[in-house]
Design an enzyme around this catalytic site. Structure first.
Site, PDB file in Angstrom:
ATOM      1  N   HIS A 235      -5.097  -2.084  -7.683  1.00 53.65           N
ATOM      2  CA  HIS A 235      -4.200  -0.960  -7.949  1.00 53.65           C
ATOM      3  C   HIS A 235      -4.991   0.139  -8.660  1.00 53.65           C
ATOM      4  O   HIS A 235      -5.736  -0.145  -9.602  1.00 53.65           O
ATOM      5  CB  HIS A 235      -3.032  -1.413  -8.821  1.00 53.65           C
ATOM      6  CG  HIS A 235      -2.054  -0.321  -9.090  1.00 53.65           C
ATOM      7  ND1 HIS A 235      -1.149   0.119  -8.132  1.00 53.65           N
ATOM      8  CD2 HIS A 235      -1.854   0.448 -10.180  1.00 53.65           C
ATOM      9  CE1 HIS A 235      -0.441   1.113  -8.642  1.00 53.65           C
ATOM     10  NE2 HIS A 235      -0.848   1.336  -9.878  1.00 53.65           N
TER      11      HIS A 235
ATOM     12  N   MET B 136       0.294  -1.028   1.718  1.00 55.79           N
ATOM     13  CA  MET B 136       1.287  -0.150   1.092  1.00 55.79           C
ATOM     14  C   MET B 136       2.735  -0.565   1.396  1.00 55.79           C
ATOM     15  O   MET B 136       3.628   0.280   1.438  1.00 55.79           O
ATOM     16  CB  MET B 136       1.032   1.301   1.514  1.00 55.79           C
ATOM     17  CG  MET B 136      -0.371   1.805   1.192  1.00 55.79           C
ATOM     18  SD  MET B 136      -0.871   1.619  -0.546  1.00 55.79           S
ATOM     19  CE  MET B 136      -0.067   3.074  -1.234  1.00 55.79           C
ATOM     20  N   ARG B 137       2.970  -1.861   1.561  1.00 51.33           N
ATOM     21  CA  ARG B 137       4.342  -2.362   1.693  1.00 51.33           C
ATOM     22  C   ARG B 137       4.666  -3.234   0.497  1.00 51.33           C
ATOM     23  O   ARG B 137       3.810  -4.020   0.062  1.00 51.33           O
ATOM     24  CB  ARG B 137       4.522  -3.210   2.970  1.00 51.33           C
ATOM     25  CG  ARG B 137       4.123  -2.536   4.258  1.00 51.33           C
ATOM     26  CD  ARG B 137       4.838  -1.236   4.511  1.00 51.33           C
ATOM     27  NE  ARG B 137       6.293  -1.355   4.562  1.00 51.33           N
ATOM     28  CZ  ARG B 137       7.112  -0.320   4.571  1.00 51.33           C
ATOM     29  NH1 ARG B 137       6.639   0.916   4.496  1.00 51.33           N
ATOM     30  NH2 ARG B 137       8.414  -0.498   4.633  1.00 51.33           N
TER      31      ARG B 137
HETATM   32  C1  GAR Z   1      -7.051   2.356  -2.870  1.00 48.88           C
HETATM   33  O1  GAR Z   1      -7.300   3.393  -3.794  1.00 48.88           O
HETATM   34  C2  GAR Z   1      -6.143   1.305  -3.482  1.00 48.88           C
HETATM   35  O2  GAR Z   1      -6.390   1.075  -4.845  1.00 48.88           O
HETATM   36  C3  GAR Z   1      -4.790   1.934  -3.274  1.00 48.88           C
HETATM   37  O3  GAR Z   1      -4.848   2.497  -1.994  1.00 48.88           O
HETATM   38  C4  GAR Z   1      -6.210   2.879  -1.704  1.00 48.88           C
HETATM   39  C5  GAR Z   1      -6.609   2.245  -0.382  1.00 48.88           C
HETATM   40  O4  GAR Z   1      -7.850   2.725   0.067  1.00 48.88           O
HETATM   41  N1  GAR Z   1      -3.757   0.965  -3.373  1.00 48.88           N
HETATM   42  C6  GAR Z   1      -2.524   1.234  -3.798  1.00 48.88           C
HETATM   43  O5  GAR Z   1      -2.162   2.344  -4.123  1.00 48.88           O
HETATM   44  C7  GAR Z   1      -1.598   0.041  -3.819  1.00 48.88           C
HETATM   45  N2  GAR Z   1      -0.294   0.423  -4.263  1.00 48.88           N
HETATM   46  P1  GAR Z   1      -8.676   1.903   1.150  1.00 48.88           P
HETATM   47  O6  GAR Z   1      -7.746   1.666   2.347  1.00 48.88           O
HETATM   48  O7  GAR Z   1      -9.810   2.827   1.506  1.00 48.88           O
HETATM   49  O8  GAR Z   1      -9.128   0.634   0.533  1.00 48.88           O
END
Ligand code: GAR
Length: 198
Positions: A111, A92-93
């Site tokens: 995404h 998330m960076r």
């Molecule tokens: C997932 O839903 C991924 O698609 C999203 O964060 C979540 C992580 O879950 N990614 C984003 O929003 C990227 N901007 P996880 O740590 O259980 O894989």
């Protein structure tokens, strides 16, 4: 067979990381070489350790707004692990163009939307709010622009009339865990043709 080496970057629970790691067995052309987090509290770190994978943490907080300084540190364990492919999995960076260009053509991201719709955060709430009838997730190659770059796969999920953010997020995540391993397997074998699920 020489396996491709895959580094996975996470910030949180790491469920996508687990689905990728658990897929890289048998005749899969790749193997995990590192799980790297910007967050000491990331739940995914212990899941990686349980699976015998090297882990590293570079906390972004001490660097404040200085993304270059953060990335200089982030690069150290990453380059040391000699990855052929880098998978962002709930990382998330926002990365700078300079960092991204260093790994041009070998960095993937997942995404939680049907890109190009709903780049950025809170994708599930925004999809419901917009009255969309379908939603889903996308795996794409990472370029300097946020949540952009060539699409390598998508999975589609219907939005129900009385859907909640939580219920929709859970259904999308189920497909994330199918889509990302399917794309990685193809990509590691040199195939960039898109995967479409279900
Ligand atoms: C997932 O839903 C991924 O698609 C999203 O964060 C979540 C992580 O879950 N990614 C984003 O929003 C990227 N901007 P996880 O740590 O259980 O894989």
């Amino acid at each position: 067979m020489m396996h491709k080496r895959v580094a996975i970057l996470i910030s949180g629970g790491g469920s996508n990381m687990v689905s990728l790691v658990d897929s890289m067995v048998g005749d899969h052309p790749a193997r995990p070489c590192l799980v790297l987090s910007n967050n000491f509290d990331a739940g995914g770190l212990s899941k990686a350790m349980d699976r015998g994978i090297a882990t590293a943490v570079v906390d972004h907080r001490p660097f404040g707004k200085d993304r270059e300084a953060f990335e200089a540190e982030l690069c150290k364990p990453l380059i040391e692990s000699q990855p052929d492919i880098i998978c962002l999995a709930g990382f998330m960076r926002v990365l700078t163009g300079e960092f991204v260009s260093r790994f041009h053509g070998r960095m993937l991201n997942i995404h939680p939307s049907l890109l190009p719709k709903f780049k950025g955060l809170n994708t599930h709430a925004r999809a419901i709010e917009a009255g969309e009838s379908e939603h889903g997730c996308t795996v794409h190659q990472v370029t300097a622009a946020l949540d952009d770059g060539p699409i390598l796969g998508q999975a589609r999920v219907a939005i129900e009339p009385d859907d909640t953010v939580e219920a929709l997020a859970e259904r999308v995540l189920f497909w994330e865990h199918k889509l990302y391993p399917a794309v990685l397997r193809r990509f590691a074998a040199g195939d960039k043709s898109p995967v479409n699920l279900p």
